[in-house]
Design an enzyme around this catalytic site. Structure first.
Site, PDB file in Angstrom:
ATOM      1  N   ASP A  16      20.976   0.652  14.346  1.00  0.00           N
ATOM      2  CA  ASP A  16      20.346   0.175  15.887  1.00  0.00           C
ATOM      3  C   ASP A  16      21.561  -0.940  16.373  1.00  0.00           C
ATOM      4  N   CYS A  45      -1.735   8.595  20.996  1.00  0.00           N
ATOM      5  CA  CYS A  45      -0.870   7.467  21.176  1.00  0.00           C
ATOM      6  C   CYS A  45      -0.648   7.403  22.749  1.00  0.00           C
ATOM      7  N   CYS A  54       2.544  17.310  16.443  1.00  0.00           N
ATOM      8  CA  CYS A  54       1.582  16.548  16.590  1.00  0.00           C
ATOM      9  C   CYS A  54       0.294  17.685  16.908  1.00  0.00           C
ATOM     10  N   CYS A  95      -1.733   6.752  15.006  1.00  0.00           N
ATOM     11  CA  CYS A  95      -1.220   7.925  14.804  1.00  0.00           C
ATOM     12  C   CYS A  95      -1.826   8.481  13.283  1.00  0.00           C
ATOM     13  N   CYS A 106       0.747   2.557  19.777  1.00  0.00           N
ATOM     14  CA  CYS A 106       0.788   4.007  19.487  1.00  0.00           C
ATOM     15  C   CYS A 106       1.090   4.386  18.130  1.00  0.00           C
ATOM     16  N   CYS A 136       5.033  -4.211  20.096  1.00  0.00           N
ATOM     17  CA  CYS A 136       3.837  -3.584  20.249  1.00  0.00           C
ATOM     18  C   CYS A 136       3.744  -2.333  19.442  1.00  0.00           C
ATOM     19  N   CYS A 175       6.803   0.022  29.030  1.00  0.00           N
ATOM     20  CA  CYS A 175       6.363  -0.392  27.338  1.00  0.00           C
ATOM     21  C   CYS A 175       6.444  -1.995  27.234  1.00  0.00           C
ATOM     22  N   CYS A 227      -1.950   3.820  24.811  1.00  0.00           N
ATOM     23  CA  CYS A 227      -0.857   3.027  25.508  1.00  0.00           C
ATOM     24  C   CYS A 227      -1.824   2.395  26.736  1.00  0.00           C
ATOM     25  N   CYS A 262      -3.259  16.594  19.216  1.00  0.00           N
ATOM     26  CA  CYS A 262      -3.292  15.212  19.341  1.00  0.00           C
ATOM     27  C   CYS A 262      -2.763  14.574  20.683  1.00  0.00           C
TER      28      CYS A 262
HETATM   29  C1  B12 Z   1      16.050   1.641  23.603  1.00  0.00           C
HETATM   30  C2  B12 Z   1      15.356   1.567  22.490  1.00  0.00           C
HETATM   31  C3  B12 Z   1      14.066   1.294  22.486  1.00  0.00           C
HETATM   32  C4  B12 Z   1      13.265   1.016  23.967  1.00  0.00           C
HETATM   33  C5  B12 Z   1      13.055   2.589  24.554  1.00  0.00           C
HETATM   34  C6  B12 Z   1      12.419   3.214  23.191  1.00  0.00           C
HETATM   35  C7  B12 Z   1      12.480   4.842  23.518  1.00  0.00           C
HETATM   36  N1  B12 Z   1      11.531   5.590  23.171  1.00  0.00           N
HETATM   37  O1  B12 Z   1      13.484   5.178  23.912  1.00  0.00           O
HETATM   38  C8  B12 Z   1      12.108   0.316  23.646  1.00  0.00           C
HETATM   39  C9  B12 Z   1      12.545  -1.089  23.971  1.00  0.00           C
HETATM   40  C10 B12 Z   1      10.801   0.476  24.393  1.00  0.00           C
HETATM   41  C11 B12 Z   1      11.963   0.440  22.406  1.00  0.00           C
HETATM   42  C12 B12 Z   1      10.756   0.208  21.694  1.00  0.00           C
HETATM   43  C13 B12 Z   1      10.402   0.578  20.323  1.00  0.00           C
HETATM   44  N2  B12 Z   1      11.366   0.727  19.431  1.00  0.00           N
HETATM   45 CO1  B12 Z   1      13.226   1.134  19.861  1.00  0.00          CO
HETATM   46  N3  B12 Z   1      14.961   1.793  19.955  1.00  0.00           N
HETATM   47  C14 B12 Z   1      15.852   1.847  21.046  1.00  0.00           C
HETATM   48  C15 B12 Z   1      17.109   2.174  20.608  1.00  0.00           C
HETATM   49  C16 B12 Z   1      18.068   1.423  20.594  1.00  0.00           C
HETATM   50  C17 B12 Z   1      17.779   3.468  21.523  1.00  0.00           C
HETATM   51  C18 B12 Z   1      16.784   4.487  21.905  1.00  0.00           C
HETATM   52  C19 B12 Z   1      17.110   5.432  23.047  1.00  0.00           C
HETATM   53  O2  B12 Z   1      18.386   5.876  23.119  1.00  0.00           O
HETATM   54  N4  B12 Z   1      16.353   5.908  23.935  1.00  0.00           N
HETATM   55  C20 B12 Z   1      16.655   6.638  24.880  1.00  0.00           C
HETATM   56  C21 B12 Z   1      15.899   8.025  24.733  1.00  0.00           C
HETATM   57  C22 B12 Z   1      15.921   9.123  26.029  1.00  0.00           C
HETATM   58  O3  B12 Z   1      16.213   8.387  23.604  1.00  0.00           O
HETATM   59  P1  B12 Z   1      15.407   9.323  22.689  1.00  0.00           P
HETATM   60  O4  B12 Z   1      13.799   8.633  22.466  1.00  0.00           O
HETATM   61  O5  B12 Z   1      16.161   9.286  21.469  1.00  0.00           O
HETATM   62  O6  B12 Z   1      15.192  10.692  23.316  1.00  0.00           O
HETATM   63  C23 B12 Z   1      15.493  11.867  22.713  1.00  0.00           C
HETATM   64  C24 B12 Z   1      14.350  12.359  22.576  1.00  0.00           C
HETATM   65  O7  B12 Z   1      13.345  12.458  23.550  1.00  0.00           O
HETATM   66  C25 B12 Z   1      14.565  13.851  22.306  1.00  0.00           C
HETATM   67  N5  B12 Z   1      13.721  14.856  21.970  1.00  0.00           N
HETATM   68  C26 B12 Z   1      13.937  15.898  21.526  1.00  0.00           C
HETATM   69  N6  B12 Z   1      12.948  16.697  21.141  1.00  0.00           N
HETATM   70  C27 B12 Z   1      11.836  15.874  21.459  1.00  0.00           C
HETATM   71  C28 B12 Z   1      10.441  16.238  21.140  1.00  0.00           C
HETATM   72  C29 B12 Z   1       9.666  15.438  21.602  1.00  0.00           C
HETATM   73  C30 B12 Z   1       7.910  15.511  21.267  1.00  0.00           C
HETATM   74  C31 B12 Z   1       9.940  14.373  22.088  1.00  0.00           C
HETATM   75  C32 B12 Z   1       8.883  13.188  22.587  1.00  0.00           C
HETATM   76  C33 B12 Z   1      11.210  13.887  22.414  1.00  0.00           C
HETATM   77  C34 B12 Z   1      12.141  14.770  21.962  1.00  0.00           C
HETATM   78  O8  B12 Z   1      15.662  13.817  23.228  1.00  0.00           O
HETATM   79  C35 B12 Z   1      16.105  12.592  23.522  1.00  0.00           C
HETATM   80  C36 B12 Z   1      17.608  12.728  23.652  1.00  0.00           C
HETATM   81  O9  B12 Z   1      17.916  13.142  22.099  1.00  0.00           O
HETATM   82  C37 B12 Z   1      16.937   2.957  19.417  1.00  0.00           C
HETATM   83  C38 B12 Z   1      18.190   2.915  18.383  1.00  0.00           C
HETATM   84  C39 B12 Z   1      18.982   4.064  18.695  1.00  0.00           C
HETATM   85  N7  B12 Z   1      20.347   3.611  18.856  1.00  0.00           N
HETATM   86  O10 B12 Z   1      18.847   5.086  18.888  1.00  0.00           O
HETATM   87  C40 B12 Z   1      15.622   2.054  18.590  1.00  0.00           C
HETATM   88  C41 B12 Z   1      14.436   2.708  18.039  1.00  0.00           C
HETATM   89  C42 B12 Z   1      14.226   4.214  18.730  1.00  0.00           C
HETATM   90  N8  B12 Z   1      13.589   1.879  17.945  1.00  0.00           N
HETATM   91  C43 B12 Z   1      12.873   2.015  17.145  1.00  0.00           C
HETATM   92  C44 B12 Z   1      11.563   1.106  16.981  1.00  0.00           C
HETATM   93  C45 B12 Z   1      10.983   0.772  15.352  1.00  0.00           C
HETATM   94  C46 B12 Z   1      10.905   0.669  18.038  1.00  0.00           C
HETATM   95  C47 B12 Z   1       9.378  -0.003  18.167  1.00  0.00           C
HETATM   96  C48 B12 Z   1       8.587   0.653  17.348  1.00  0.00           C
HETATM   97  C49 B12 Z   1       9.303  -1.616  17.928  1.00  0.00           C
HETATM   98  C50 B12 Z   1       7.976  -2.081  18.173  1.00  0.00           C
HETATM   99  N9  B12 Z   1       7.336  -2.005  17.383  1.00  0.00           N
HETATM  100  O11 B12 Z   1       7.912  -2.893  19.628  1.00  0.00           O
HETATM  101  C51 B12 Z   1       9.164   0.337  19.758  1.00  0.00           C
HETATM  102  C52 B12 Z   1       8.270   1.496  20.020  1.00  0.00           C
HETATM  103  C53 B12 Z   1       8.036   2.107  21.333  1.00  0.00           C
HETATM  104  C54 B12 Z   1       8.078   3.828  21.337  1.00  0.00           C
HETATM  105  N10 B12 Z   1       7.093   4.187  21.533  1.00  0.00           N
HETATM  106  O12 B12 Z   1       9.135   4.397  21.496  1.00  0.00           O
HETATM  107  C55 B12 Z   1      13.537   2.688  15.778  1.00  0.00           C
HETATM  108  C56 B12 Z   1      12.522   3.849  15.749  1.00  0.00           C
HETATM  109  C57 B12 Z   1      12.422   4.528  14.330  1.00  0.00           C
HETATM  110  C58 B12 Z   1      11.570   5.681  14.411  1.00  0.00           C
HETATM  111  N11 B12 Z   1      10.692   5.807  13.457  1.00  0.00           N
HETATM  112  O13 B12 Z   1      11.809   6.725  15.113  1.00  0.00           O
HETATM  113  C59 B12 Z   1      14.894   2.714  16.187  1.00  0.00           C
HETATM  114  C60 B12 Z   1      15.325   4.141  16.005  1.00  0.00           C
HETATM  115  C61 B12 Z   1      15.698   1.744  15.992  1.00  0.00           C
HETATM  116  C62 B12 Z   1      16.065   2.027  14.299  1.00  0.00           C
HETATM  117  N12 B12 Z   1      17.458   2.071  14.060  1.00  0.00           N
HETATM  118  O14 B12 Z   1      15.394   1.917  13.571  1.00  0.00           O
HETATM  119  N13 B12 Z   1      13.232   0.794  21.605  1.00  0.00           N
HETATM  120  S1  SF4 Z   2      -0.782   9.740  17.781  1.00  0.00           S
HETATM  121 FE1  SF4 Z   2       0.798  10.640  16.253  1.00  0.00          FE
HETATM  122  S2  SF4 Z   2       0.130  12.831  15.816  1.00  0.00           S
HETATM  123 FE2  SF4 Z   2      -0.943  12.042  17.617  1.00  0.00          FE
HETATM  124  S3  SF4 Z   2       0.211  12.759  19.278  1.00  0.00           S
HETATM  125 FE3  SF4 Z   2       0.741  10.591  19.023  1.00  0.00          FE
HETATM  126  S4  SF4 Z   2       2.408  10.549  17.471  1.00  0.00           S
HETATM  127 FE4  SF4 Z   2       1.618  13.053  17.559  1.00  0.00          FE
HETATM  128  S1  SF4 Z   3       4.578   0.548  21.781  1.00  0.00           S
HETATM  129 FE1  SF4 Z   3       2.934   0.171  23.152  1.00  0.00          FE
HETATM  130  S2  SF4 Z   3       3.360  -0.110  25.148  1.00  0.00           S
HETATM  131 FE2  SF4 Z   3       4.952   0.815  24.365  1.00  0.00          FE
HETATM  132  S3  SF4 Z   3       4.254   3.185  24.375  1.00  0.00           S
HETATM  133 FE3  SF4 Z   3       3.790   2.305  22.391  1.00  0.00          FE
HETATM  134  S4  SF4 Z   3       1.389   1.710  22.760  1.00  0.00           S
HETATM  135 FE4  SF4 Z   3       2.637   1.993  24.581  1.00  0.00          FE
END
Ligand code: B12
Ligand code: SF4
Ligand code: SF4
Length: 350
Positions: free
Chosen positions: A131, A191, A185, A250, A246, A243, A216, A195, A188
């Site tokens: 990260d 999540c 998923c 799950c 979501c 938060c 978010c 939200c 389902c």
């Molecule tokens: C920016 C960031 C955030 C942002 C944006 C989150 C997001 N989803 O992008 C914010 C601040 C909101 C955030 C929140 C959280 N984060 Co954050 N975050 C990051 C960070 C620094 C970059 C992510 C990024 O590049 N996002 C841009 C988007 C476009 O990229 P992406 O989601 O990877 O997108 C790919 C997918 O969409 C993908 N894709 C391909 N096939 C499919 C299929 C499906 C079904 C989907 C949906 C997508 C998909 O294509 C995209 C391009 O590769 C990473 C660390 C890192 N360097 O990766 C941590 C990271 C993702 N975060 C993490 C965590 C723990 C969280 C939180 C749980 C913290 C919390 N409890 O508050 C929340 C979860 C919110 C959520 N539902 O995502 C962990 C996730 C671990 C995991 N199990 O996946 C990471 C990996 C940090 C780490 N090194 O552990 N985060």
């Molecule tokens: S709650 Fe978990 S299993 Fe259900 S849609 Fe979301 S990520 Fe997938």
């Molecule tokens: S972390 Fe909370 S606000 Fe963000 S996508 Fe998940 S449920 Fe929504």
């Protein structure tokens, strides 16, 4: 004699990592395209590290030019949340209840590098992190066989669920790649439905959701340095930092085991619930540093955490926080804090 993959896997488990997988250090053109279109929609908000002109996020060889493989490591951080102590407290996301993971994992990855060097009796070029580098860590973890993308956009691993950190070691080691984990998923949508701000309801299809970070709660309470939009404040509810809604709903997290990492347990850090009055009464940046510098809560600084505490106090109508809110309304000079404090006080009058 062990092959390189077995050797590396054994070292990872020996150091306490919960799962390990390997993928080639090739560019990911599809993920790159997805990432670019995501941020062009504005969904990255003000996260500057995602907005650089020439993004390297899907290109590991821009980080280590000699790279041949990416070793992805998973670290379970889950601990059972403590019951709600009542309206004088704000809730902390599970990943942040212990010591700051950046610090803990940096040291552990260094040990991992050194152990590999010792066991292969030779030098190799590598960079390890979690990260702290603009790499699409989830896409590489998926390709390393550590799980699949859930609709909440996090990686889900069987059997760990989604409460884990991802770390990487990008190196010039040639290692056999892991097999991708299957999973889906299905129908389902829990999540997306739970939200409160509909942050996962912005894509064209509910089968492949996008996350609008600007909505978010995790972004609003941690990354956002400014005012939180008024229409979103009530939706933040009890969440003072991050938060987990979501992930809580799950089904893949139903059987998640507690972490074995002492550093990520609540007693090592600030725990699952923060006393709102105590946060609101922090008067200086030095005081804030001494309370939170060992935890992830350092990120939003005093201003951001007090802003969040004011919102939660207003949402929960915390009796103990009220005198502190009144003091801040009369004495605080920071305009963002003042604005949120006045909003919170208006809630007590409703
Ligand atoms: C920016 C960031 C955030 C942002 C944006 C989150 C997001 N989803 O992008 C914010 C601040 C909101 C955030 C929140 C959280 N984060 Co954050 N975050 C990051 C960070 C620094 C970059 C992510 C990024 O590049 N996002 C841009 C988007 C476009 O990229 P992406 O989601 O990877 O997108 C790919 C997918 O969409 C993908 N894709 C391909 N096939 C499919 C299929 C499906 C079904 C989907 C949906 C997508 C998909 O294509 C995209 C391009 O590769 C990473 C660390 C890192 N360097 O990766 C941590 C990271 C993702 N975060 C993490 C965590 C723990 C969280 C939180 C749980 C913290 C919390 N409890 O508050 C929340 C979860 C919110 C959520 N539902 O995502 C962990 C996730 C671990 C995991 N199990 O996946 C990471 C990996 C940090 C780490 N090194 O552990 N985060
Ligand atoms: S709650 Fe978990 S299993 Fe259900 S849609 Fe979301 S990520 Fe997938
Ligand atoms: S972390 Fe909370 S606000 Fe963000 S996508 Fe998940 S449920 Fe929504």
């Amino acid at each position: 004699m062990l092959n390189l993959k077995q050797l590396i896997t054994n070292i990872a488990f020996d150091l306490g990592f919960d799962a390990v997988g390997i993928t080639l250090a090739d560019d990911l053109p599809k993920s790159n395209e997805h990432f670019l279109s995501w941020r062009e929609s504005g969904f990255a908000g003000e996260m500057n590290y995602l907005l650089r002109e020439d993004p390297i996020n899907a290109k590991p060889q821009r980080i280590v030019p000699e790279a041949k493989s990416v070793i992805s490591l998973l670290v379970n951080y889950y601990t059972e949340p403590h019951p709600d102590p009542g309206s004088d407290f704000g809730r902390v996301a599970a990943y942040a209840v212990g010591v700051d993971y950046h610090k803990v994992l940096k040291g552990k990855i260094k040990q991992f590098q050194e152990r590999i060097k010792k066991e292969i009796s030779g030098q190799f070029i590598s960079k390890g992190f979690s990260d702290s580098v603009p790499l699409l860590e989830k896409s590489f973890a998926r390709n390393s066989g550590l799980g699949f993308f859930g609709k909440h956009t996090l990686i889900i691993n069987k059997p760990f669920g989604s409460y884990f950190f991802i770390c990487e070691l990008i190196s010039d080691l040639e290692i056999e790649a892991s097999v991708e984990q299957t999973g889906t998923c299905g129908k389902c949508t829990r999540c997306i439905d739970i939200c409160p701000t509909e942050a996962l309801n912005v894509g064209a299809s509910r089968d492949l959701p996008l996350l609008d970070a600007r909505l978010c709660i995790s972004y609003l309470t941690i990354e956002n340095k400014e005012s939180i939009p008024v229409e979103l404040r009530e939706k933040i509810g009890e969440w003072i930092f991050g938060c987990d809604l979501c992930q809580i709903v799950c089904p893949y997290n139903n059987k998640t085991k507690e972490t074995t990492w002492e550093e990520f347990k609540p007693k090592a850090g600030i725990g699952h619930w923060l006393n709102l009055k105590e946060v609101l009464s922090i008067r200086s940046d030095e005081d804030f540093q001494s309370k939170f510098s060992h935890t992830p809560l350092i990120r939003p600084k005093r201003k951001g955490l007090i802003r969040n505490a004011a919102i939660v106090a207003g949402n929960r109508l915390s009796p103990n926080a009220l005198p502190e809110l009144i003091w801040l309304a009369e004495n605080e000079t920071d305009l963002i804090i003042r604005e949120h404090v006045l909003w919170a006080l208006s809630k007590y009058d409703d």
